[in-house]
Design an enzyme around this catalytic site. Structure first.
Site, PDB file in Angstrom:
ATOM      1  N   TYR A 111      22.193 -31.129  27.971  1.00  0.00           N
ATOM      2  CA  TYR A 111      23.589 -31.287  28.400  1.00  0.00           C
ATOM      3  C   TYR A 111      24.562 -30.826  27.320  1.00  0.00           C
ATOM      4  O   TYR A 111      25.602 -30.233  27.606  1.00  0.00           O
ATOM      5  CB  TYR A 111      23.872 -32.756  28.767  1.00  0.00           C
ATOM      6  CG  TYR A 111      23.193 -33.177  30.049  1.00  0.00           C
ATOM      7  CD1 TYR A 111      23.783 -32.934  31.283  1.00  0.00           C
ATOM      8  CD2 TYR A 111      21.955 -33.808  30.032  1.00  0.00           C
ATOM      9  CE1 TYR A 111      23.168 -33.316  32.466  1.00  0.00           C
ATOM     10  CE2 TYR A 111      21.319 -34.201  31.208  1.00  0.00           C
ATOM     11  CZ  TYR A 111      21.934 -33.941  32.420  1.00  0.00           C
ATOM     12  OH  TYR A 111      21.317 -34.312  33.590  1.00  0.00           O
ATOM     13  N   ARG A 165      26.126 -45.823  43.846  1.00  0.00           N
ATOM     14  CA  ARG A 165      27.015 -45.568  44.985  1.00  0.00           C
ATOM     15  C   ARG A 165      26.480 -45.978  46.341  1.00  0.00           C
ATOM     16  O   ARG A 165      27.238 -46.015  47.312  1.00  0.00           O
ATOM     17  CB  ARG A 165      27.388 -44.078  45.008  1.00  0.00           C
ATOM     18  CG  ARG A 165      28.388 -43.724  43.923  1.00  0.00           C
ATOM     19  CD  ARG A 165      28.511 -42.228  43.755  1.00  0.00           C
ATOM     20  NE  ARG A 165      27.266 -41.703  43.220  1.00  0.00           N
ATOM     21  CZ  ARG A 165      27.076 -40.438  42.838  1.00  0.00           C
ATOM     22  NH1 ARG A 165      28.047 -39.558  42.961  1.00  0.00           N
ATOM     23  NH2 ARG A 165      25.923 -40.051  42.353  1.00  0.00           N
ATOM     24  N   ASP A 172      25.543 -44.750  30.786  1.00  0.00           N
ATOM     25  CA  ASP A 172      25.002 -43.426  31.066  1.00  0.00           C
ATOM     26  C   ASP A 172      24.335 -42.893  29.814  1.00  0.00           C
ATOM     27  O   ASP A 172      24.696 -43.293  28.704  1.00  0.00           O
ATOM     28  CB  ASP A 172      26.098 -42.462  31.525  1.00  0.00           C
ATOM     29  CG  ASP A 172      25.484 -41.275  32.250  1.00  0.00           C
ATOM     30  OD1 ASP A 172      25.140 -41.413  33.423  1.00  0.00           O
ATOM     31  OD2 ASP A 172      25.308 -40.224  31.606  1.00  0.00           O
ATOM     32  N   ARG A 192      34.108 -49.271  41.091  1.00  0.00           N
ATOM     33  CA  ARG A 192      34.343 -47.959  40.498  1.00  0.00           C
ATOM     34  C   ARG A 192      35.765 -47.485  40.814  1.00  0.00           C
ATOM     35  O   ARG A 192      36.444 -46.917  39.947  1.00  0.00           O
ATOM     36  CB  ARG A 192      33.331 -46.958  41.030  1.00  0.00           C
ATOM     37  CG  ARG A 192      33.350 -45.622  40.312  1.00  0.00           C
ATOM     38  CD  ARG A 192      32.357 -44.699  40.999  1.00  0.00           C
ATOM     39  NE  ARG A 192      32.325 -43.367  40.463  1.00  0.00           N
ATOM     40  CZ  ARG A 192      33.292 -42.477  40.569  1.00  0.00           C
ATOM     41  NH1 ARG A 192      34.428 -42.809  41.175  1.00  0.00           N
ATOM     42  NH2 ARG A 192      33.157 -41.264  40.071  1.00  0.00           N
ATOM     43  N   ARG A 222      18.820 -46.530  38.910  1.00  0.00           N
ATOM     44  CA  ARG A 222      20.189 -46.451  39.466  1.00  0.00           C
ATOM     45  C   ARG A 222      20.467 -47.575  40.467  1.00  0.00           C
ATOM     46  O   ARG A 222      21.179 -47.351  41.460  1.00  0.00           O
ATOM     47  CB  ARG A 222      20.440 -45.103  40.139  1.00  0.00           C
ATOM     48  CG  ARG A 222      20.437 -43.922  39.191  1.00  0.00           C
ATOM     49  CD  ARG A 222      21.839 -43.577  38.724  1.00  0.00           C
ATOM     50  NE  ARG A 222      21.799 -42.568  37.680  1.00  0.00           N
ATOM     51  CZ  ARG A 222      22.109 -41.286  37.856  1.00  0.00           C
ATOM     52  NH1 ARG A 222      22.523 -40.863  39.009  1.00  0.00           N
ATOM     53  NH2 ARG A 222      22.039 -40.431  36.851  1.00  0.00           N
TER      54      ARG A 222
HETATM   55  O1  CP3 Z   1      19.702 -47.286  36.596  1.00  0.00           O
HETATM   56  C1  CP3 Z   1      20.812 -47.849  36.524  1.00  0.00           C
HETATM   57  O2  CP3 Z   1      21.275 -48.556  37.453  1.00  0.00           O
HETATM   58  C2  CP3 Z   1      21.598 -47.777  35.220  1.00  0.00           C
HETATM   59  C3  CP3 Z   1      22.619 -46.825  35.161  1.00  0.00           C
HETATM   60  C4  CP3 Z   1      22.336 -45.363  34.845  1.00  0.00           C
HETATM   61  C5  CP3 Z   1      23.262 -44.359  35.210  1.00  0.00           C
HETATM   62  N1  CP3 Z   1      22.861 -43.183  34.659  1.00  0.00           N
HETATM   63  C6  CP3 Z   1      24.478 -44.599  36.003  1.00  0.00           C
HETATM   64  C7  CP3 Z   1      25.129 -43.449  36.665  1.00  0.00           C
HETATM   65  C8  CP3 Z   1      21.312 -44.730  34.128  1.00  0.00           C
HETATM   66  C9  CP3 Z   1      20.038 -45.328  33.561  1.00  0.00           C
HETATM   67  C10 CP3 Z   1      21.675 -43.353  34.013  1.00  0.00           C
HETATM   68  C11 CP3 Z   1      20.874 -42.365  33.265  1.00  0.00           C
HETATM   69  C12 CP3 Z   1      21.182 -40.936  33.405  1.00  0.00           C
HETATM   70  N2  CP3 Z   1      22.410 -40.330  33.458  1.00  0.00           N
HETATM   71  C13 CP3 Z   1      20.215 -39.920  33.387  1.00  0.00           C
HETATM   72  C14 CP3 Z   1      18.735 -40.132  33.216  1.00  0.00           C
HETATM   73  C15 CP3 Z   1      18.110 -40.625  34.452  1.00  0.00           C
HETATM   74  C16 CP3 Z   1      18.076 -39.605  35.548  1.00  0.00           C
HETATM   75  O3  CP3 Z   1      18.787 -39.834  36.538  1.00  0.00           O
HETATM   76  O4  CP3 Z   1      17.338 -38.644  35.405  1.00  0.00           O
HETATM   77  C17 CP3 Z   1      20.885 -38.680  33.492  1.00  0.00           C
HETATM   78  C18 CP3 Z   1      20.242 -37.308  33.544  1.00  0.00           C
HETATM   79  C19 CP3 Z   1      22.270 -38.955  33.514  1.00  0.00           C
HETATM   80  C20 CP3 Z   1      23.389 -37.978  33.548  1.00  0.00           C
HETATM   81  C21 CP3 Z   1      24.222 -38.159  34.742  1.00  0.00           C
HETATM   82  N3  CP3 Z   1      25.071 -39.231  34.949  1.00  0.00           N
HETATM   83  C22 CP3 Z   1      24.333 -37.300  35.853  1.00  0.00           C
HETATM   84  C23 CP3 Z   1      23.566 -36.014  36.032  1.00  0.00           C
HETATM   85  C24 CP3 Z   1      25.273 -37.895  36.719  1.00  0.00           C
HETATM   86  C25 CP3 Z   1      25.850 -37.334  37.988  1.00  0.00           C
HETATM   87  C26 CP3 Z   1      24.931 -37.585  39.108  1.00  0.00           C
HETATM   88  C27 CP3 Z   1      25.666 -37.735  40.413  1.00  0.00           C
HETATM   89  O5  CP3 Z   1      24.942 -38.110  41.328  1.00  0.00           O
HETATM   90  O6  CP3 Z   1      26.877 -37.507  40.503  1.00  0.00           O
HETATM   91  C28 CP3 Z   1      25.681 -39.118  36.157  1.00  0.00           C
HETATM   92  C29 CP3 Z   1      26.627 -40.093  36.736  1.00  0.00           C
HETATM   93  C30 CP3 Z   1      26.090 -41.463  37.019  1.00  0.00           C
HETATM   94  N4  CP3 Z   1      25.387 -42.211  36.127  1.00  0.00           N
HETATM   95  C31 CP3 Z   1      26.300 -42.234  38.199  1.00  0.00           C
HETATM   96  C32 CP3 Z   1      25.703 -43.496  37.976  1.00  0.00           C
HETATM   97  C33 CP3 Z   1      25.721 -44.691  38.895  1.00  0.00           C
HETATM   98  C34 CP3 Z   1      27.101 -41.787  39.426  1.00  0.00           C
HETATM   99  C35 CP3 Z   1      28.523 -41.646  39.022  1.00  0.00           C
HETATM  100  C36 CP3 Z   1      29.541 -42.173  39.985  1.00  0.00           C
HETATM  101  O7  CP3 Z   1      29.646 -43.403  40.190  1.00  0.00           O
HETATM  102  O8  CP3 Z   1      30.281 -41.330  40.499  1.00  0.00           O
END
Ligand code: CP3
Length: 355
Positions: free
Chosen positions: A154, A31, A77, A40, A27
């Site tokens: 999911y 944020r 994502d 964003r 990540r």
């Molecule tokens: O690593 C990176 O920089 C690449 C980007 C990346 C994101 N999601 C961006 C993201 C990667 C590799 C993911 C994978 C992802 N997404 C996973 C597997 C890795 C892990 O974290 O276990 C999972 C389970 C998801 C599903 C997902 N996407 C969730 C549960 C959420 C919400 C989490 C939250 O904190 O709100 C997301 C959203 C998400 N994906 C964000 C980012 C930067 C935050 C969203 C935002 O900007 O509001």
């Protein structure tokens, strides 16, 4: 395609010699960076950001412009796949991801098809192509996907879950339907990762965030077996170089040996395992990526440096370590601490690669 100027990540994932330990951060575009929050806001929503290749490219580059990281990771994502399958992904503020149409019975699951990555997921491939152009060989680009089991949680639960009530009920009552879903997802993930590699991804990682919720028997049957199919189906060479495959099961520390048996190149480690023990267990079969507790970044820069040195020393001398956090960076982290972490890994990492 231009020559890679920094190939430490690819070399370390293949257990080849490097000058110092490479680092990237799960990540890393997120944020905790004010510039990410600004882009964003411009995109309007998280999915709007993912679906706009120019903006996805912009945020992918942001952490690299701040820190001398050794890899870029595609900004996207894991839930783009179920969205492309027609489930209707949306993010509600403070609640995380949700689906308008979860798949909760055999009929809905049997109706699912394998999306064409260059059609329904074209925006992802366009982002990969654009990022490669923008990187111009600075560092390699990592592509990724969720594991079939993690995507299925999911899709069946309709969003994030703690109990996994629906999917585990289905797994126990109707394993044939569960296997059908996982099999369609494995085919989809192979096509998706291969399209990312064809578009320019130079390493790929499979995120099995929820494999650790399974019993050992069910982990093999419902998660690992399908990741094995992915390892076997992914293109392992592109542009004249090997494309390393990394498997990461969060909470999967007890299964490192059988994960290595899949034939993947590297394993991601969360922070609940000791990296020295992990290395002893897998020997020279796979590289290891990890595994600083992401919460260390809430401490002072001096403590961050101290804890990073422990992870480096834990892996010890020799090839095959990529430094990372054990899971994604939290949104409230001070970017100054990330700067301290990256600098320490590169400086202190040198001693483990000398001679
Ligand atoms: O690593 C990176 O920089 C690449 C980007 C990346 C994101 N999601 C961006 C993201 C990667 C590799 C993911 C994978 C992802 N997404 C996973 C597997 C890795 C892990 O974290 O276990 C999972 C389970 C998801 C599903 C997902 N996407 C969730 C549960 C959420 C919400 C989490 C939250 O904190 O709100 C997301 C959203 C998400 N994906 C964000 C980012 C930067 C935050 C969203 C935002 O900007 O509001």
């Amino acid at each position: 395609m231009s020559q890679l100027k920094n190939d430490r990540l690819l070399r370390a994932l293949l257990r080849e010699p490097v000058d110092t330990t490479p680092i990237w951060i799960m990540r890393q575009a997120g944020r905790y960076l004010p510039e990410y929050r600004a882009t964003r806001a411009k995109a309007g929503s998280f999915m709007g950001l993912c679906e706009n290749p120019e903006l996805a490219c912009e945020v992918t580059m942001q952490p690299l412009d701040r820190f001398p990281l050794d890899a870029a990771i595609l900004f996207s994502d894991i839930l783009t796949i179920p969205d492309a399958m027609g489930l209707g992904l949306y993010f509600s503020e403070g609640e995380g991801p949700r689906f308008e149409r979860p798949v909760q019975d055999a009929a809905a699951i049997r109706a699912l098809g394998v999306p064409d990555p260059e059609d329904e997921l074209r925006y992802v491939m366009d982002a990969v192509r654009l990022i490669r152009k923008e990187l111009d060989g600075r560092v390699p680009l990592i592509g990724f996907s969720g594991s079939p089991w993690t995507l299925a949680t999911y899709m069946v639960e309709g969003g994030s879950s703690k109990e996994f009530a629906h999917i585990k009920g289905m797994m126990y009552d109707d394993p044939a339907t569960m296997h059908h879903l996982l099999s369609v997802l494995a085919d989809t993930v192979v096509a998706y990762l291969n399209a990312q590699i064809a578009a320019g991804a130079q390493a790929v990682m499979v995120f099995d965030t929820w494999g650790g919720s399974l019993s050992p028997e069910n982990y093999r049957l419902f998660s690992l077996q399908y990741m094995q199919r992915i390892v076997e189906g992914v293109t392992r060479e592109a542009e004249g170089r090997k494309v390393p495959v990394v498997l990461f099961t969060k909470g999967g520390g007890q299964w490192l040996e059988i994960m290595a048996d899949t034939g993947c190149d590297a394993l991601g480690l969360d922070w609940t395992v000791n990296i020295a023990d992990a290395r002893k267990r897998v020997g020279d079969r796979v590289a290891l990526q990890g595994n600083l507790d992401p919460a260390v970044l809430y401490a002072s820069p001096d403590k961050v440096r101290e804890e990073a040195r422990k992870v480096l020393a834990g892996f010890g001398h020799g090839n095959g370590h990529v430094f990372n956090l054990g899971h994604g960076i939290h949104p409230k982290i001070d970017p100054e601490n990330v700067a301290a972490l990256v600098e320490t890994v590169h400086e202190d990492g040198k001693q483990y690669h000398a001679g």
